[in-house]
Design a protein around this motif. Structure first.
Motif, short mmCIF file in Angstrom:
data_model
loop_
_atom_site.label_atom_id
_atom_site.label_comp_id
_atom_site.label_asym_id
_atom_site.label_seq_id
_atom_site.Cartn_x
_atom_site.Cartn_y
_atom_site.Cartn_z
N MET A 1 -2.32 -35.04 15.52
CA MET A 1 -1.27 -35.76 14.61
C MET A 1 -1.12 -33.94 13.62
O MET A 1 0.05 -33.63 13.30
N LYS A 2 -1.90 -33.31 14.24
CA LYS A 2 -1.43 -31.97 14.33
C LYS A 2 -0.11 -31.65 13.65
O LYS A 2 0.32 -30.92 13.64
N ILE A 3 0.27 -31.95 15.48
CA ILE A 3 1.11 -31.15 16.28
C ILE A 3 2.58 -31.47 15.36
O ILE A 3 3.65 -31.58 14.96
N VAL A 4 2.37 -33.34 14.60
CA VAL A 4 3.55 -33.97 14.13
C VAL A 4 3.24 -33.53 12.85
O VAL A 4 4.75 -33.22 12.18
N LYS A 5 2.62 -33.21 11.95
CA LYS A 5 3.24 -32.23 10.58
C LYS A 5 3.27 -31.46 10.75
O LYS A 5 3.99 -30.90 9.47
#
Length: 353
Positions: free
Chosen positions: A1-5
């Motif tokens: 999720m870090k990538i999308v955030k």
């Protein structure tokens, strides 16, 4: 999720795939999350073969967010409700807006409980079209699902209505996910942008695409290139590629120590180098001949003595990167960035799996 955030703008208007570690996915008892980053709503839920449960989790995430549903032009089923809510908010009548919203959401939950399919899908799509979020659907192991058709059709309906969808799943499931959703995009450029941003470098998508092309996703190499460039890189002209520092990483590991010494000396005789590397003379000659064949060295005879000179040709170096993939074990390694703690040394990333 870090990538999308971190780079949500790179996950708009498409169906994107993010393979990751199993432990990095939501558990069955977790509700998910709803965040807004760079004015882009991101909804994260765990998807299961039971479409009724999946949609319930989705509505649960947005049930208190009435103030975000201001765009009612594309909301067919719920256009009148959202138009009314927007009008009341404009005149600071939040109580009335909130009351109408919860009445509408309550009706939707009733539709879900009775599983009035047409109404449920119509209202859900209306809400998502009005919100225009990135919908992140996490999947545990789709290979164990006995019935996949409803989930597949749901994703297709979402994309038909221009809802941005991201599928996150265990690496082991990548082949089946790619077969089910052949239109899915592995957004490797976004992942490289994320990698750069975490280390304090801001690069454009074009630069990220070029870095992927010339490094085959080798994070060690990308980091070396970034270290020698500006903090903000918008064009390829601003990108500085330190070929001398990269050279030891794009040859076979058995030559690495020798190449590091060659880069230091640039021109040398056998006597200059033999004491700097722990090789037998026959092995040293063989390795030097191999490097000549690779196009990295040139042989020169001067006054009857054999000398060597480092030769750097950009096309040769790019060809070496494309052919040699020892460090680039798998493109999956760059997706594991989504789950690796950042206190791990940078050079451990590419060999993580």
């Amino acid at each position: 999720m870090k990538i999308v955030k971190t780079v949500p703008e790179e996950f708009l208007n498409g169906l994107y795939l993010i393979p990751t570690d199993r432990y990095n996915l939501l558990n069955l008892d977790e509700n998910g999350e709803f965040i807004v980053d760079k004015n882009i709503p991101i909804i994260r839920i765990l998807a299961t073969p039971n479409l009724k449960k999946t949609i319930s989790k989705l509505i649960y995430q947005i049930k208190d967010k009435y103030y975000l549903f201001r765009n009612y032009k594309n909301a067919h089923w719920l256009k009148n409700l959202l138009e009314y809510i927007d009008e009341k908010i404009k005149f600071d009548k939040y109580y009335r807006a909130k009351k109408a919203w919860y009445r509408g959401i309550g009706d939707l939950f009733k539709n879900i409980r009775k599983w009035e399919f047409e109404k449920v899908i119509g209202k859900v799509i209306s809400l998502l079209r009005a919100l225009n979020p990135i919908l992140v659907l996490e999947i545990h192991d789709i290979r164990m699902w006995h019935y996949k058709k409803s989930f597949i059709n749901f994703v297709k309906v979402l994309r038909k209505n221009n809802i941005s969808v991201v599928l996150r799943y265990p690496i082991d499931c990548h082949k089946i996910i790619k077969r089910i959703f052949p239109e899915g995009i592995l957004n490797t450029e976004a992942t490289i942008k994320y990698f750069a941003q975490v280390h304090g470098y801001y690069i454009s998508k074009k630069v990220a695409s070029y870095l992927l092309k010339i490094t085959n996703g080798n994070l060690d190499m990308i980091y070396i290139i970034l270290k020698h460039s500006k903090r903000n890189i918008k064009t390829l002209r601003e990108l500085k590629i330190p070929w001398l520092k990269i050279l030891p990483y794009i040859v076979n590991s058995k030559y690495r120590k020798l190449v590091e010494v060659i880069v230091e000396l640039r021109r040398f005789k056998i006597e200059d180098i033999i004491y700097k590397v722990n090789y037998k003379l026959s092995t040293l000659y063989k390795y030097l001949d191999d490097l000549v064949k690779l196009g990295i060295l040139t042989k020169i005879k001067y006054k009857g003595k054999l000398r060597f000179r480092l030769k750097l040709n950009r096309s040769t170096l790019l060809d070496l990167i494309q052919k040699y993939k020892e460090y680039y074990k798998s493109w999956f390694s760059i997706y594991l960035l989504d789950s690796i703690p950042w206190n791990i040394r940078i050079f451990e990333f590419s060999s993580y799996i």
